[in-house]
Scaffold this motif. Structure first.
Motif, mmCIF file in Angstrom:
data_model
loop_
_atom_site.group_PDB
_atom_site.id
_atom_site.type_symbol
_atom_site.label_atom_id
_atom_site.label_comp_id
_atom_site.label_asym_id
_atom_site.label_seq_id
_atom_site.Cartn_x
_atom_site.Cartn_y
_atom_site.Cartn_z
ATOM 1 N N GLY A 602 0.674 -1.080 0.111
ATOM 2 C CA GLY A 602 -0.044 -0.329 0.328
ATOM 3 C C GLY A 602 0.963 1.410 0.407
ATOM 4 N N LEU A 603 1.876 1.029 0.546
ATOM 5 C CA LEU A 603 3.080 1.596 0.032
ATOM 6 C C LEU A 603 4.822 2.267 0.125
ATOM 7 C CD1 LEU A 603 3.579 5.322 0.414
ATOM 8 C CD2 LEU A 603 3.401 5.090 2.992
ATOM 9 N N CYS A 604 4.751 2.225 -0.879
ATOM 10 C CA CYS A 604 6.390 1.926 -1.121
ATOM 11 C C CYS A 604 6.768 2.915 -1.190
ATOM 12 C CB CYS A 604 6.743 1.681 -2.478
ATOM 13 S SG CYS A 604 8.144 0.954 -3.151
ATOM 14 N N ARG A 605 7.767 3.794 -0.229
ATOM 15 C CA ARG A 605 8.239 4.823 -0.286
ATOM 16 C C ARG A 605 9.421 4.667 -0.342
ATOM 17 N NH1 ARG A 605 6.595 4.225 5.619
ATOM 18 N NH2 ARG A 605 5.313 6.475 6.138
ATOM 19 N N THR A 606 9.938 5.981 -1.293
ATOM 20 C CA THR A 606 11.186 6.071 -2.108
ATOM 21 C C THR A 606 12.322 6.460 -1.710
ATOM 22 O OG1 THR A 606 10.291 7.669 -3.565
ATOM 23 C CG2 THR A 606 9.511 5.718 -4.740
ATOM 24 N N GLU A 607 12.207 7.066 -0.459
ATOM 25 C CA GLU A 607 13.172 7.469 -0.134
ATOM 26 C C GLU A 607 14.785 7.046 0.404
ATOM 27 O OE1 GLU A 607 10.312 8.767 0.250
ATOM 28 O OE2 GLU A 607 9.408 8.690 2.532
ATOM 29 N N HIS A 608 13.838 5.528 0.806
ATOM 30 C CA HIS A 608 15.805 5.359 1.375
ATOM 31 C C HIS A 608 16.531 5.001 0.351
ATOM 32 C CE1 HIS A 608 14.059 0.496 0.252
ATOM 33 N NE2 HIS A 608 15.780 1.103 0.007
ATOM 34 N N THR A 815 -2.417 9.074 6.787
ATOM 35 C CA THR A 815 -2.646 9.573 8.569
ATOM 36 C C THR A 815 -1.746 10.052 9.267
ATOM 37 O OG1 THR A 815 -3.176 7.018 9.262
ATOM 38 C CG2 THR A 815 -5.183 8.512 8.945
ATOM 39 N N ASN A 816 -0.867 9.585 8.699
ATOM 40 C CA ASN A 816 0.416 10.553 10.027
ATOM 41 C C ASN A 816 0.537 12.081 10.071
ATOM 42 O OD1 ASN A 816 1.137 8.046 10.052
ATOM 43 N ND2 ASN A 816 2.798 7.294 9.148
ATOM 44 N N ASP A 817 0.466 12.059 8.399
ATOM 45 C CA ASP A 817 0.852 13.965 8.146
ATOM 46 C C ASP A 817 -0.780 14.302 8.461
ATOM 47 O OD1 ASP A 817 3.290 14.634 7.282
ATOM 48 O OD2 ASP A 817 3.161 13.604 5.896
HETATM 49 C C1 PEP Z 1 1.618 9.261 5.709
HETATM 50 O O1 PEP Z 1 2.039 10.560 6.132
HETATM 51 O O2 PEP Z 1 0.966 8.559 7.056
HETATM 52 C C2 PEP Z 1 2.437 8.798 5.810
HETATM 53 C C3 PEP Z 1 2.178 7.067 5.339
HETATM 54 O O3 PEP Z 1 3.597 9.506 4.449
HETATM 55 P P1 PEP Z 1 4.508 9.370 5.901
HETATM 56 O O4 PEP Z 1 4.538 8.653 7.387
HETATM 57 O O5 PEP Z 1 5.643 9.197 4.660
HETATM 58 O O6 PEP Z 1 4.923 11.353 6.314
#
Ligand code: PEP
Ligand code: MG
Length: 929
Positions: A602-608, A815-817
């Motif tokens: 559902g989320l592959c972050r590319t920053e690493h 939902t973190n941001d």
């Molecule tokens: C979020 O904001 O919920 C999210 C999944 O992105 P990140 O935690 O990478 O900012």
């Protein structure tokens, strides 16, 4: 006038809100014809009225008096009657069980006259005076507010004077003397006399129990257990029965199954010649319940019959308190027993097998939190040395920490980040803060139903109790093991709550068997030998003659935690609507997530992918002065990125993989500004010329410095401001898809744009994505299409979701941001700064970063779902913030109509289970066969 009082013959188990759990169950047992001493319950409504006004609710006393008169008539004697007193107990009993958190007062009705009557009718002067001094002690501290330590000191002094080891050795004269001392103490401390009027004792005791609802330890317990503060407690007034009338009397606690492992059989502790309070206090060591079979076979047989009745009636593990008064068995309480995570899974599976509950009820009775606990590591058995001591395994798990002997010390050290093990002879309710702060609780006294054991199990703390071989000296802050080893405060020990072993030093940890099983990726119901054994096994646990620890030997085929977890997950998968994906950005994590049952990423972050050795390239890209320079570095990054995606798409072949374009501000990839400045200044101070690269970097870092980077140039804004960045990432994704397709795979990449606040941002990026994918398709000769969607992580995105959906094929709530931006706080700053205060003050029921704030963030989610789907009915919607793996939040996302949740690989099984439970919520699970 409101009705505040119900006789035990009038209530039932479905009245727990009004009568509290204990009162409702007493009434239920009375209805079932079990031998319950008569009594009545004062409602939680009366308590709330008292707490609201601070005064006795009008009409309460009249209603109580009326019931009391009925009881007196039935008993043929009056409360506190001088020659043969009717005596009462007054106990709290809230809607949810709060063991040991509120007050109990026994032996109401004793005074200077009736104590003599009690001596005569009981035939034991010692017993009568002991009961009287217990009453004064409990009443003095609970109702009249005298520090309990005064009473403890007085009794300790007398024992010293008589040179006896414990209370049991004080004779009737000693106890009569203690009564006088206690009375004087109360007068000295409060200026009041201990009330000799039985009616006044009763009236004040009831109000004191009401008041104890707001006592410090009750409040702390509620906060931990998320029990609302405004429920109030009921009060149960019951005829006293006595377990301390000699060797043919006693008290005990019985479980219809093992609350630590869930194994079938009879478990519990018994203490001859004792009151129930003595069993729980752990002051004297109990014997296993089996012993009762030898001591009093008739009562034992009756008890087993009642246990069978109760378990079949409640269709669950029952926890029963009983007293035997001169050979007559009385049941004082029952409740659906607290249990460890392991026991919860095992019992749920066993009861379903026995046909007592349906598969859906079985699923409803386990929890994701419990599953998470079972996934924690245990001690590596190959690495354990000889234990220092053994106690009773009261609450399983492995814990390592420094030994502390006082609750306050545990709290102090834990606050400073140290892991601690709280060691006591026994624990009391005042130790609760220390038990919360500790990794484990270790006691030298008390059985598996002692305060330490019950509370630790409820909290999921590791606990070993009754380690009698340990000489615990709380004052000197050390304990001594049988081999003479003295363990001082601060020494690290390892406590195994599954075996009862205590080791010196830090024992290495090994994966749990449940974790190993989940990692094997075969967690369907046919998996594992453990499961095979349970098919067709429909024994009647309570008909079995085994008891206590020996029960295990007769049940080699019992469902273990692994089989039970498999069972629960299979059912959850069958009933859930929500799909579960994982947040993963390496092929290894993707593969693990898949084994755990993830249905995609559902989320592959590319920053690493921009760190490590690639950092230099990223630096070059940021510092590029010309388009050509920038294009050169982007071209160098491209194959590296492509390889990342190929690996992940391969690990998740056939399943969707949502790849998010770069999100964090670029200066996160550059060296620290201060460090650079210092390096340059140092060179200058030495008279050297600073390195040109450093100077250039510093200029770039300074140029890009932001006061609030979280709200700065990040997310989609980067894509719009850094030429070529989006194109490079999309090209890498597209080429990876093409490569996997040509290799015969089924890659399903989805491209996700972060931090979008307006549809126009997405429109620009989307056009770029389509252009690049078109080029890749043409070059590779295979069609390359990827759905394009956006994160919804800004309030503005949620508020304009209808418009954004014109350009988005899917939404994923970040939902973190979204929590940060909705509340207007930065997680890194506020969590350490004031979250614990906010939790203490009750502003937060739970951290909004752990459990979704339904009222605020949740409303935005609901709004965005509705408006997004109004524009695009087939809009796929998920969540990829950390809340995706939180049980309560999963239930919310189910109700809000999301299609999937995405969480860290380790939380995937938890989310699967909770998604299943969420699908059952609101349905009648008792009808699911
Ligand atoms: C979020 O904001 O919920 C999210 C999944 O992105 P990140 O935690 O990478 O900012
Ligand atoms: Mg985010």
């Amino acid at each position: 006038m409101a009705r505040f009082v119900y006789d035990f013959t009038e209530g039932g188990r479905d009245m727990a809100g009004l009568l509290g759990g204990k009162g409702a169950n007493l009434a239920e047992m009375t209805r079932l014809g079990l031998p319950v001493p008569p009594g009545f319950t004062i409602t939680t409504e009366a308590c709330r009225a008292f707490l609201d006004t601070g005064g006795e609710p009008a009409g309460l006393w009249e209603q109580m008096s009326q019931r009391l008169t009925g009881m007196e008539a039935a008993a043929g004697r009056l409360l506190g009657q001088p020659d043969d007193p009717l005596l009462l107990s007054v106990r709290s009993g809230a809607r949810f069980s709060m063991p040991g958190m509120m007050e109990t007062i026994l032996d109401i009705g004793l005074n200077d006259e009736s104590v003599l009557g009690l001596a005569k009718v009981s035939g034991s002067t010692r017993f009568a005076w002991d009961s009287y001094r217990r009453l004064i002690q409990m009443f003095g501290s609970t109702v009249m507010g005298v520090d309990p330590a005064h009473f403890e000191r007085a009794i300790a002094l007398l024992k010293d004077l008589r040179d006896v080891p414990d209370d049991m050795h004080l004779d009737a004269d000693d106890l009569a003397q203690l009564v006088e001392t206690y009375k004087n103490l109360i007068h000295l401390e409060t200026g009041e006399y201990f009330p000799l009027s039985p009616a006044e004792q009763l009236r004040r005791a009831v109000l004191a129990v009401f008041e104890s609802w707001n006592g410090e330890r009750a409040r702390l317990y509620r906060r931990r257990e998320h029990i609302p503060d405004d429920l109030g407690t009921a009060v149960n007034v019951q005829r006293m029965v006595f377990g301390n009338l000699g060797p043919d009397s006693g008290s005990g606690v019985a479980f219809t199954r093992d609350p630590a492992t869930g194994r079938p059989g009879l478990y519990g502790d018994y203490l001859a010649d004792a009151q129930g309070e003595d069993v729980v206090a752990g002051i004297r060591n109990t014997v296993p319940l089996t012993e009762l079979g030898r001591l009093d076979p008739r009562s034992y047989a009756r008890l087993r019959e009642h246990m069978r009745t109760l378990e079949r009636h409640y269709r669950d593990l029952c926890d029963i308190e009983f007293t035997i008064e001169r050979g007559t068995l009385w049941i004082l309480q029952t409740r659906v027993g607290k249990r460890t995570a392991e026991a919860a899974f095992t019992i749920a599976a066993e009861l379903a097998d026995e046909g007592l509950i349906t598969p859906d009820e079985s699923l409803a009775r386990v929890s994701g939190e419990g599953l998470a606990r079972l996934m924690f590591p245990r001690f590596d058995s190959s690495a354990t040395s000889e234990p220092l001591a053994h106690g009773l395994p009261a609450s399983p798990g492995a814990a390592v920490g420094a030994v502390v002997f006082h609750s306050a010390e545990a709290v102090r050290r834990a606050a400073a980040g140290e892991k601690v093990v709280l060691v006591r002879q026994e624990t009391a309710p005042d130790d609760l803060p220390g038990m919360i702060a500790a990794q484990a609780v270790l006691t030298s006294r008390g059985g598996r139903t002692s305060h330490a054991a019950v509370v630790a199990r409820g909290m999921g703390r590791v606990c070993v109790c009754g380690a009698e071989e340990l000489a615990v000296d709380v004052e000197a802050r050390h304990f001594t093991a049988p081999d003479g080893t003295v363990v001082e405060e601060g020494t690290v020990v390892s406590v195994d709550g599954s075996t009862g072993a205590v080791y010196e030093g830090s024992v290495p940890l090994a994966d749990s068997e449940v974790m190993r099983f989940l990692e094997s990726g075969t967690d369907d119901e046919t998996a594992g030998d453990t499961h095979d054994a349970l098919v067709g096994d429909t024994r009647d646990a309570l008909a079995d003659d085994t008891c206590g620890k020996s029960a295990g030997d007769g049940h080699a085929e019992a469902i273990g935690p692994v089989g039970a977890v498999a069972r629960a997950l299979t059912r959850a998968d069958a009933v859930r609507r929500l799909k579960v994906r994982a947040n993963a950005d390496t092929p290894e994590d993707a593969a693990r997530a898949r084994r755990f049952g993830a249905q995609g990423i559902g989320l592959c972050r590319t920053e690493h992918m921009f760190l490590g050795e690639r950092r230099e390239l990223v630096e070059e890209m940021i510092l590029a002065r010309t388009d050509t320079e920038r294009e050169r570095t982007l071209a160098a990054l491209l194959p590296l990125q492509r390889q990342d995606f190929v690996g992940i798409l391969e690990a998740m072949d056939g399943l969707p993989v949502t790849i998010r374009l770069l999100d964090p501000p670029l200066h996160e990839f550059l060296p620290d500004r201060t460090e650079l400045a210092v390096r340059i200044a140092a060179a200058e101070a030495r008279g050297d010329l600073p390195a040109a690269h450093d100077v250039e970097l510093l200029a770039a870092v300074s140029r890009m410095h932001e006061e609030n980077p979280m709200l700065g140039l990040r997310g989609v804004r980067l894509g719009l401001m850094i030429p070529g960045l989006v194109a490079m990432q999309v090209r890498a994704i597209g080429e990876a898809v093409a490569e996997r397709t040509l290799a015969g795979g089924t890659p399903r990449a989805e491209i996700m744009v972060p931090l979008v606040g307006d549809v126009r941002e997405l429109r620009i990026v989307r056009a770029e994505v389509e252009r690049v994918l078109g080029e890749v398709s043409a070059a590779a000769g295979v069609p390359v299409t990827c759905p394009v969607g956006t994160m919804v992580e800004l309030p503005r995105a949620a508020l304009t979701a209808g418009r954004i959906a014109q350009e988005a094929e899917f939404f994923s709530f970040g939902t973190n941001d979204l929590t940060q931006t909705t509340w207007g706080f930065s997680r890194d700053d506020v969590e350490a700064e004031f979250f614990s205060a906010y939790l203490d003050k009750g502003v937060f029921p739970a951290s909004p970063f752990e459990t979704l704030d339904r009222d605020g963030v949740g409303r935005l989610v609901e709004m965005a779902v509705a408006e997004g789907r109004a524009t695009r009915p087939d809009l796929k919607i998920g969540v990829c913030g950390e809340h995706g793996g939180d049980p309560d939040s999963v239930h919310f996302f189910h109700t809000a109509g999301l299609d999937y949740v995405s969480c860290s690989p380790f939380r995937v099984p938890v989310a699967r289970l909770e998604a299943g439970r969420a699908a059952l919520a609101g349905t009648d699970v008792s009808d699911s066969r």
